[in-house]
Design a protein around this motif. Structure first.
Motif, PDB file in Angstrom:
ATOM      1  N   GLY A   1       0.830  -1.208   0.000  1.00  0.00           N
ATOM      2  CA  GLY A   1       0.000   0.000   0.000  1.00  0.00           C
ATOM      3  C   GLY A   1       0.860   1.251   0.000  1.00  0.00           C
ATOM      4  O   GLY A   1       2.093   1.199   0.146  1.00  0.00           O
ATOM      5  N   ALA A   2       0.184   2.382  -0.190  1.00  0.00           N
ATOM      6  CA  ALA A   2       0.889   3.654  -0.098  1.00  0.00           C
ATOM      7  C   ALA A   2       1.388   3.872   1.324  1.00  0.00           C
ATOM      8  O   ALA A   2       2.386   4.554   1.546  1.00  0.00           O
ATOM      9  CB  ALA A   2      -0.041   4.791  -0.518  1.00  0.00           C
ATOM     10  N   THR A   3       0.716   3.265   2.283  1.00  0.00           N
ATOM     11  CA  THR A   3       1.118   3.431   3.691  1.00  0.00           C
ATOM     12  C   THR A   3       2.555   2.966   3.900  1.00  0.00           C
ATOM     13  O   THR A   3       3.359   3.647   4.546  1.00  0.00           O
ATOM     14  CB  THR A   3       0.155   2.646   4.601  1.00  0.00           C
ATOM     15  OG1 THR A   3      -1.177   3.084   4.326  1.00  0.00           O
ATOM     16  CG2 THR A   3       0.462   2.877   6.069  1.00  0.00           C
TER      17      THR A   3
ATOM     18  N   TYR B   1      -3.037  13.282   6.229  1.00  0.00           N
ATOM     19  CA  TYR B   1      -3.298  11.853   6.467  1.00  0.00           C
ATOM     20  C   TYR B   1      -2.509  11.419   7.700  1.00  0.00           C
ATOM     21  O   TYR B   1      -1.333  11.767   7.853  1.00  0.00           O
ATOM     22  CB  TYR B   1      -2.866  11.085   5.219  1.00  0.00           C
ATOM     23  CG  TYR B   1      -3.113   9.610   5.315  1.00  0.00           C
ATOM     24  CD1 TYR B   1      -4.378   9.113   5.626  1.00  0.00           C
ATOM     25  CD2 TYR B   1      -2.088   8.702   5.110  1.00  0.00           C
ATOM     26  CE1 TYR B   1      -4.602   7.756   5.728  1.00  0.00           C
ATOM     27  CE2 TYR B   1      -2.307   7.346   5.196  1.00  0.00           C
ATOM     28  CZ  TYR B   1      -3.564   6.877   5.510  1.00  0.00           C
ATOM     29  OH  TYR B   1      -3.785   5.540   5.610  1.00  0.00           O
TER      30      TYR B   1
ATOM     31  N   ASN C   1       0.509  16.235  -0.803  1.00  0.00           N
ATOM     32  CA  ASN C   1      -0.599  15.286  -1.031  1.00  0.00           C
ATOM     33  C   ASN C   1      -1.694  15.997  -1.813  1.00  0.00           C
ATOM     34  O   ASN C   1      -2.475  16.750  -1.268  1.00  0.00           O
ATOM     35  CB  ASN C   1      -1.132  14.771   0.326  1.00  0.00           C
ATOM     36  CG  ASN C   1      -2.428  13.988   0.187  1.00  0.00           C
ATOM     37  OD1 ASN C   1      -3.338  14.125   0.997  1.00  0.00           O
ATOM     38  ND2 ASN C   1      -2.526  13.159  -0.822  1.00  0.00           N
TER      39      ASN C   1
ATOM     40  N   ASN D   1      -6.346  14.515   0.940  1.00  0.00           N
ATOM     41  CA  ASN D   1      -7.165  13.945   2.009  1.00  0.00           C
ATOM     42  C   ASN D   1      -6.840  14.748   3.269  1.00  0.00           C
ATOM     43  O   ASN D   1      -5.663  14.867   3.600  1.00  0.00           O
ATOM     44  CB  ASN D   1      -6.772  12.461   2.207  1.00  0.00           C
ATOM     45  CG  ASN D   1      -7.549  11.796   3.323  1.00  0.00           C
ATOM     46  OD1 ASN D   1      -8.509  12.331   3.853  1.00  0.00           O
ATOM     47  ND2 ASN D   1      -7.127  10.584   3.673  1.00  0.00           N
TER      48      ASN D   1
ATOM     49  N   ASP E   1       2.415  12.177  -2.379  1.00  0.00           N
ATOM     50  CA  ASP E   1       1.398  11.139  -2.188  1.00  0.00           C
ATOM     51  C   ASP E   1       0.244  11.425  -3.145  1.00  0.00           C
ATOM     52  O   ASP E   1      -0.510  12.370  -2.956  1.00  0.00           O
ATOM     53  CB  ASP E   1       0.950  11.159  -0.719  1.00  0.00           C
ATOM     54  CG  ASP E   1      -0.150  10.150  -0.422  1.00  0.00           C
ATOM     55  OD1 ASP E   1      -0.744   9.603  -1.365  1.00  0.00           O
ATOM     56  OD2 ASP E   1      -0.409   9.920   0.772  1.00  0.00           O
TER      57      ASP E   1
ATOM     58  N   VAL F   1      -2.237   9.158  -4.168  1.00  0.00           N
ATOM     59  CA  VAL F   1      -3.126   7.980  -4.197  1.00  0.00           C
ATOM     60  C   VAL F   1      -4.500   8.266  -4.806  1.00  0.00           C
ATOM     61  O   VAL F   1      -5.142   7.361  -5.321  1.00  0.00           O
ATOM     62  CB  VAL F   1      -3.329   7.312  -2.809  1.00  0.00           C
ATOM     63  CG1 VAL F   1      -2.048   6.739  -2.264  1.00  0.00           C
ATOM     64  CG2 VAL F   1      -3.974   8.233  -1.823  1.00  0.00           C
ATOM     65  N   TYR F   2      -4.945   9.524  -4.757  1.00  0.00           N
ATOM     66  CA  TYR F   2      -6.265   9.839  -5.333  1.00  0.00           C
ATOM     67  C   TYR F   2      -6.142  10.391  -6.760  1.00  0.00           C
ATOM     68  O   TYR F   2      -7.024  11.111  -7.235  1.00  0.00           O
ATOM     69  CB  TYR F   2      -7.009  10.827  -4.424  1.00  0.00           C
ATOM     70  CG  TYR F   2      -7.286  10.239  -3.058  1.00  0.00           C
ATOM     71  CD1 TYR F   2      -8.319   9.331  -2.863  1.00  0.00           C
ATOM     72  CD2 TYR F   2      -6.482  10.553  -1.966  1.00  0.00           C
ATOM     73  CE1 TYR F   2      -8.557   8.755  -1.627  1.00  0.00           C
ATOM     74  CE2 TYR F   2      -6.711   9.985  -0.718  1.00  0.00           C
ATOM     75  CZ  TYR F   2      -7.753   9.090  -0.558  1.00  0.00           C
ATOM     76  OH  TYR F   2      -7.976   8.513   0.672  1.00  0.00           O
TER      77      TYR F   2
ATOM     78  N   SER G   1      -1.142   4.012  -5.158  1.00  0.00           N
ATOM     79  CA  SER G   1      -1.601   2.680  -4.786  1.00  0.00           C
ATOM     80  C   SER G   1      -2.794   2.299  -5.649  1.00  0.00           C
ATOM     81  O   SER G   1      -3.451   3.163  -6.242  1.00  0.00           O
ATOM     82  CB  SER G   1      -1.919   2.693  -3.286  1.00  0.00           C
ATOM     83  OG  SER G   1      -3.225   2.313  -2.997  1.00  0.00           O
TER      84      SER G   1
ATOM     85  N   LYS H   1      -7.484   2.824  -4.220  1.00  0.00           N
ATOM     86  CA  LYS H   1      -8.575   3.772  -4.503  1.00  0.00           C
ATOM     87  C   LYS H   1      -9.078   3.601  -5.932  1.00  0.00           C
ATOM     88  O   LYS H   1     -10.273   3.567  -6.185  1.00  0.00           O
ATOM     89  CB  LYS H   1      -8.096   5.220  -4.347  1.00  0.00           C
ATOM     90  CG  LYS H   1      -7.137   5.482  -3.222  1.00  0.00           C
ATOM     91  CD  LYS H   1      -7.781   5.346  -1.879  1.00  0.00           C
ATOM     92  CE  LYS H   1      -6.709   5.462  -0.814  1.00  0.00           C
ATOM     93  NZ  LYS H   1      -7.170   5.091   0.497  1.00  0.00           N
TER      94      LYS H   1
ATOM     95  N   LYS I   1      -3.828  -3.803  -0.553  1.00  0.00           N
ATOM     96  CA  LYS I   1      -2.578  -3.148  -0.147  1.00  0.00           C
ATOM     97  C   LYS I   1      -1.440  -3.336  -1.160  1.00  0.00           C
ATOM     98  O   LYS I   1      -0.357  -3.833  -0.841  1.00  0.00           O
ATOM     99  CB  LYS I   1      -2.139  -3.640   1.251  1.00  0.00           C
ATOM    100  CG  LYS I   1      -3.140  -3.364   2.355  1.00  0.00           C
ATOM    101  CD  LYS I   1      -3.410  -1.899   2.608  1.00  0.00           C
ATOM    102  CE  LYS I   1      -2.273  -1.201   3.307  1.00  0.00           C
ATOM    103  NZ  LYS I   1      -2.688   0.176   3.723  1.00  0.00           N
TER     104      LYS I   1
HETATM  105  N1  PMP Z   1      -2.270   8.424   1.542  1.00  0.00           N
HETATM  106  C1  PMP Z   1      -3.475   8.983   1.668  1.00  0.00           C
HETATM  107  C2  PMP Z   1      -3.630  10.443   1.482  1.00  0.00           C
HETATM  108  C3  PMP Z   1      -4.584   8.193   1.976  1.00  0.00           C
HETATM  109  O1  PMP Z   1      -5.773   8.745   2.124  1.00  0.00           O
HETATM  110  C4  PMP Z   1      -4.407   6.814   2.156  1.00  0.00           C
HETATM  111  C5  PMP Z   1      -5.617   6.030   2.534  1.00  0.00           C
HETATM  112  N2  PMP Z   1      -5.721   4.846   2.223  1.00  0.00           N
HETATM  113  C6  PMP Z   1      -3.121   6.272   2.004  1.00  0.00           C
HETATM  114  C7  PMP Z   1      -2.075   7.111   1.706  1.00  0.00           C
HETATM  115  C8  PMP Z   1      -2.834   4.826   2.195  1.00  0.00           C
HETATM  116  O2  PMP Z   1      -3.076   4.076   1.078  1.00  0.00           O
HETATM  117  P1  PMP Z   1      -2.986   2.477   1.078  1.00  0.00           P
HETATM  118  O3  PMP Z   1      -4.324   1.983   1.520  1.00  0.00           O
HETATM  119  O4  PMP Z   1      -2.651   2.123  -0.300  1.00  0.00           O
HETATM  120  O5  PMP Z   1      -1.930   2.095   2.051  1.00  0.00           O
END
Ligand code: PMP
Ligand code: GLN
Length: 387
Positions: free
Chosen positions: A94-96, A120, A165, A169, A197, A199-200, A228, A231, A239
């Protein structure tokens, strides 16, 4: 005290807390951002096929070649930026994990990272785990535009990186080209890393389009782009995330990543590769569908009395609850709304640094990445509620 003091300030993530409350109360969950319907059949079928055909062991450390190639092709197709598949693309959990890998791999104790808040929740925790310090630039309602002069004024000899970002978010703000270009220029002038970041990236409305931070002059060689599949393909539980950037930055993220998860999600990797190759029509469709959900939820929130801020992207809309409950604390408000109205949302206060929590005190984030009937049910409940 057992817990590492670097982690102590962060408690339990709000997403776990509010989703557990939604389950306990049987409330409609417009809190944690996850879709309640499945993504494209081709992508789901590709994962099933991969499991059935034995793609069930550790994939290669940097990620499966088919996915790295698909990521590189996606960056070329949408942003015109080329990455070397072997050295400039890394698959993460995941991006996390991409964010954690970037922070742990690149930051040294006492480094400073400029971050836009609200942010985030994992950003602050990962920066703290690396022993570094988050330096917040506050985005303010109603439009949440970034103040680039403020960014410039906060650069110090300790500044190592700017974390961007956009689409953002929790506000749904999309940075424009002037803002992104200015941030890229500041980073280049001060020899800073950009951690972006995105992701969106595909969840952008109203005819607008996201541009990658790596597209701007001087940015390609100093930017780690993070995204990632969660979304875009409605597969948040898989993930599968990634990092793209110059080899030395990607190598730093990989150095940390190899000791976090080593690898992840073997059968989901070819499936996300399949998704990244879908037609333009698919990517347009995801955004169109979500913007219709936004347009369903926003008027209902207005009719309840919330001050609703504009959102141009993401899964989310932010409101001020003050007109509905004067002097309200967002956290208490969200718990009350869950118990009395049966609707769960997220108090934005959790997305602010300690010194600026006051800025987010009365703000609440609602997610609209849900089926129309679920949003309709939430709207009915809110409209029948007397806070
Ligand atoms: N960055 C942002 C801004 C997010 O909102 C999220 C939410 N999922 C993530 C990263 C994490 O993404 P992932 O679920 O792919 O780990
Ligand atoms: N990114 C999603 C959100 O902001 C959920 C992330 C999570 O649960 N950690 O709601």
């Amino acid at each position: 005290m057992t817990l590492n003091p670097r982690l102590a300030p962060f408690g339990t993530t709000i997403f776990a807390e509010m989703s557990a409350l939604a389950v306990e109360l049987g409330a409609v969950n417009l809190g944690q951002g996850f879709p309640d319907s499945d993504g494209p059949a081709e992508v789901l079928d590709a994962a099933v096929d991969a499991i059935r055909s034995g793609v069930n062991q550790y994939p290669p450390g940097p990620g499966m070649p088919v996915l790295r190639a698909a990521i590189a092709e996606h960056q070329r197709r949408f942003y015109g930026v080329d990455y070397d598949v072997d050295t400039e693309v890394l698959v993460t959990a995941g991006a996390t994990e991409a964010i954690a890998g970037a922070m742990l791999g690149l930051l040294q104790p006492d480094d400073e990272v400029i971050v836009f808040e609200p942010m985030y929740d994992s950003y602050q925790a990962c920066i703290a785990l690396a022993g570094a310090r988050a330096v917040p630039v506050t985005l303010r309602p109603p439009d949440y535009r970034p103040d680039v002069d403020r960014v410039r004024s906060l650069i110090s000899p300790r500044t190592r990186a700017i974390l961007v970002n956009s689409p953002h978010n929790p506000t749904g703000m999309l940075m424009n080209e002037a803002e992104q270009g200015a941030i890229a220029a500041i980073a280049a002038e001060n020899d800073l890393i950009i951690i972006s970041d995105e992701v969106y990236e595909h969840l952008v409305f109203d005819g607008l389009a996201h541009r990658s931070m790596a597209e701007y002059p001087g940015a390609r060689e100093r930017t780690l782009v993070i995204s990632s599949g969660g979304k875009t393909f409605r597969t948040t539980g898989w993930k599968i995330g990634w990092v793209c950037g110059p080899a030395h930055l990607v190598a730093a993220a990989r150095a940390a990543k190899q000791f976090l998860t080593y690898v992840n999600g073997a059968p989901f990797q070819p499936a996300i590769a399949r998704g990244l190759g879908l037609s333009d029509e698919y990517f347009r469709g995801v955004a169109e569908e979500l913007s219709a959900r936004r347009d369903q939820l926003v008027p209902a929130l207005r009719s309840v009395g919330f001050d609703v801020y504009p959102t141009q992207s993401t899964y989310f809309v932010t409101v001020d609850a003050t007109p509905v409950a004067a002097g309200v604390d967002g956290r208490e408000f969200c718990v009350r709304m869950a118990r009395e109205a049966g609707v769960v949302a997220i108090p934005n206060v959790v997305f602010y640094s300690d010194e600026n929590k006051g800025e987010g005190r009365s703000l609440v984030r609602f997610a609209f990445c849900k089926r129309p009937e679920v949003i309709a049910q939430a709207c009915d409940r809110l409209q029948g509620w007397k806070p």
